[in-house]
Design an enzyme around this catalytic site. Structure first.
Site, mmCIF file in Angstrom:
data_model
loop_
_atom_site.group_PDB
_atom_site.id
_atom_site.type_symbol
_atom_site.label_atom_id
_atom_site.label_comp_id
_atom_site.label_asym_id
_atom_site.label_seq_id
_atom_site.Cartn_x
_atom_site.Cartn_y
_atom_site.Cartn_z
ATOM 1 N N TRP A 63 37.906 -16.047 70.837
ATOM 2 C CA TRP A 63 39.172 -16.017 68.976
ATOM 3 C C TRP A 63 39.607 -16.789 68.101
ATOM 4 O O TRP A 63 40.608 -17.665 68.958
ATOM 5 C CB TRP A 63 39.879 -14.280 69.223
ATOM 6 C CG TRP A 63 39.989 -13.590 68.069
ATOM 7 C CD1 TRP A 63 40.521 -13.767 66.785
ATOM 8 C CD2 TRP A 63 38.358 -12.879 67.355
ATOM 9 N NE1 TRP A 63 39.536 -12.620 66.144
ATOM 10 C CE2 TRP A 63 39.236 -12.280 66.606
ATOM 11 C CE3 TRP A 63 37.208 -12.295 67.898
ATOM 12 C CZ2 TRP A 63 37.742 -11.335 65.391
ATOM 13 C CZ3 TRP A 63 36.120 -11.430 67.308
ATOM 14 C CH2 TRP A 63 37.009 -11.107 65.448
ATOM 15 N N ASP B 245 45.972 -3.444 62.860
ATOM 16 C CA ASP B 245 44.823 -3.850 62.036
ATOM 17 C C ASP B 245 43.645 -3.254 62.589
ATOM 18 O O ASP B 245 42.665 -3.384 62.716
ATOM 19 C CB ASP B 245 44.414 -5.549 62.016
ATOM 20 C CG ASP B 245 43.753 -6.009 63.351
ATOM 21 O OD1 ASP B 245 44.112 -5.651 64.186
ATOM 22 O OD2 ASP B 245 44.025 -7.537 63.401
ATOM 23 N N HIS C 231 47.911 -7.594 70.140
ATOM 24 C CA HIS C 231 48.255 -6.850 69.933
ATOM 25 C C HIS C 231 49.782 -6.625 70.460
ATOM 26 O O HIS C 231 50.667 -7.366 70.218
ATOM 27 C CB HIS C 231 48.002 -5.248 69.233
ATOM 28 C CG HIS C 231 46.903 -5.974 67.638
ATOM 29 N ND1 HIS C 231 45.628 -6.173 68.175
ATOM 30 C CD2 HIS C 231 47.233 -6.468 66.293
ATOM 31 C CE1 HIS C 231 44.522 -6.228 67.773
ATOM 32 N NE2 HIS C 231 45.644 -6.575 65.993
ATOM 33 N N GLU D 287 38.158 -3.437 69.526
ATOM 34 C CA GLU D 287 37.556 -2.463 68.605
ATOM 35 C C GLU D 287 35.994 -2.474 67.959
ATOM 36 O O GLU D 287 35.530 -1.400 67.626
ATOM 37 C CB GLU D 287 38.623 -1.888 67.804
ATOM 38 C CG GLU D 287 38.728 -3.558 66.918
ATOM 39 C CD GLU D 287 39.276 -4.186 66.792
ATOM 40 O OE1 GLU D 287 39.344 -5.419 65.252
ATOM 41 O OE2 GLU D 287 39.630 -4.562 67.718
ATOM 42 N N GLU E 192 52.211 -4.471 60.033
ATOM 43 C CA GLU E 192 52.051 -5.458 60.760
ATOM 44 C C GLU E 192 52.444 -7.396 59.534
ATOM 45 O O GLU E 192 52.795 -7.520 60.399
ATOM 46 C CB GLU E 192 50.799 -5.864 61.435
ATOM 47 C CG GLU E 192 49.833 -6.305 62.033
ATOM 48 C CD GLU E 192 48.419 -7.058 62.698
ATOM 49 O OE1 GLU E 192 48.630 -7.868 63.351
ATOM 50 O OE2 GLU E 192 47.715 -6.152 62.463
#
Length: 261
Positions: free
Chosen positions: A45, A163, A154, A133, A253
Site C-alpha cells: 500500500w 476514512d 489507523h 474495509e 483524521e
C-alpha cells in the site's frame, strides 16, 4: 442523440485495462477480475495504489460491459505491509494542502466503489492488513484459510480511523466488536472473521478463485437489471452511512495529521 450514439461517451475497457501499475484487470464474459498487486507480488500500500484505486473504481462503474466484479490480491497476501506501530516512530504529518488532496481522494475511493452498480465478490487470498474495509464492502466476501483481517494503519499506526473503517466495520461486525478491532489493531483469522460476520465463506486458497468465478457465473444467470438494481438496493444503507459519516471522519483524521510536526 440515439442510444448507440450515447454509448461512445462511456468508458470502454480498452481505455483503462492496461493503465495501472498496481491493478491488473481481465474480463471474460462480463466478469471483471480486479487483482491488486505490486510488481509481480502482493500489493504494497502507498500513495500510488491509493490514487489508482480511486480512478479504477470510477472507470469500472462507468463501463457498462462490466456485469460482475471479483476483487482479489496476489500471492500470499491481499494487502500490506502491516503498518509500523505509532509508538515506534514519529506521528504522521501533512500540510493542509497535502491532506486536502489525499482526503479528497480517500472520499472518492470509497464513494466510487459504492457507485459500482453490479454485484461485487471479494476473494481474500491472504492477510488483509491495510484497507481491509475494501473486501468487506463487497456483496459477497470469500476468504482463503490463510487470510487475516486487520486495521494496522489507523489508530495503532497513529491515525484517526476516519476514512471509512469507522463506518464499514461497525456495520459489518457490530459496534463493540468494531471499536475493539479498530482501537487494538486486532488480527482476525478467516474463521474468526466469518464468526463475527465479516466473511461469508472460508475455502482452501486453491479453491478461492474458482469459487468466486462460480458464484459470479450464477449471478450472471439473472437478468441484467435484476443484478444492477439488487446491487443498488443492497448497498444503499452503506452508501447513506458513508455519505453521513465519511466526510466527518476524514475531517477529524485531517485535524490530527495537519497539526504542527
Amino acid at each position: 442523440m440515439t442510444v448507440v450514439d450515447v454509448k461512445r461517451l462511456r468508458t470502454s475497457f480498452e481505455d483503462y485495462r492496461d493503465k495501472y501499475e498496481n491493478v491488473r484487470l481481465s474480463r471474460n464474459g462480463g466478469i471483471l477480475e480486479v487483482q491488486l498487486c505490486t510488481n509481480d507480488g502482493p500489493l504494497r500500500w502507498g500513495r500510488i495504489p491509493h490514487a489508482e484505486l480511486e480512478e479504477v473504481f470510477l472507470n469500472i462503474g462507468r463501463d457498462r460491459e462490466n456485469q460482475v466484479i471479483i476483487l482479489t490480491g496476489t500471492g500470499a497476501e491481499f494487502s500490506g505491509p502491516v503498518a509500523e506501530p505509532a509508538a515506534n516512530r514519529k506521528y504522521h504529518h501533512q500540510t493542509p494542502d497535502e491532506w486536502g488532496e489525499l482526503g479528497w481522494e480517500s472520499n472518492r475511493l470509497l464513494t466510487n466503489m459504492l457507485a459500482i452498480d453490479v454485484p461485487m465478490i471479494s476473494a481474500v487470498n491472504g492477510p488483509a492488513s491495510r484497507h481491509a474495509e475494501l473486501p468487506i464492502m463487497c456483496d459477497i466476501v470469500l476468504a482463503a484459510e490463510e487470510a487475516t483481517f486487520q486495521d494496522s494503519a489507523h489508530f495503532v499506526g497513529g491515525l484517526v480511523p476516519g476514512d471509512g473503517v469507522h463506518v464499514v466495520f461497525p456495520m459489518a461486525m457490530g459496534l463493540n466488536r468494531a471499536r475493539y478491532f479498530l482501537l487494538t489493531g486486532q488480527v482476525l483469522s478467516a474463521r474468526d472473521a466469518m464468526a463475527v460476520g465479516l466473511v461469508n465463506e472460508v475455502v482452501p486458497r486453491s479453491s478461492l478463485l474458482p469459487r468466486a468465478r462460480d458464484l459470479a457465473r450464477k449471478i450472471l444467470e439473472q437478468p441484467e437489471l435484476n443484478r444492477r438494481y439488487s446491487r443498488i438496493l443492497l448497498v444503499e444503507e452503506l452508501r447513506r452511512r458513508m455519505s453521513d459519516l465519511l466526510p466527518y471522519g476524514l475531517a477529524l483524521e485531517g485535524l490530527c495529521i495537519t497539526r504542527p510536526a
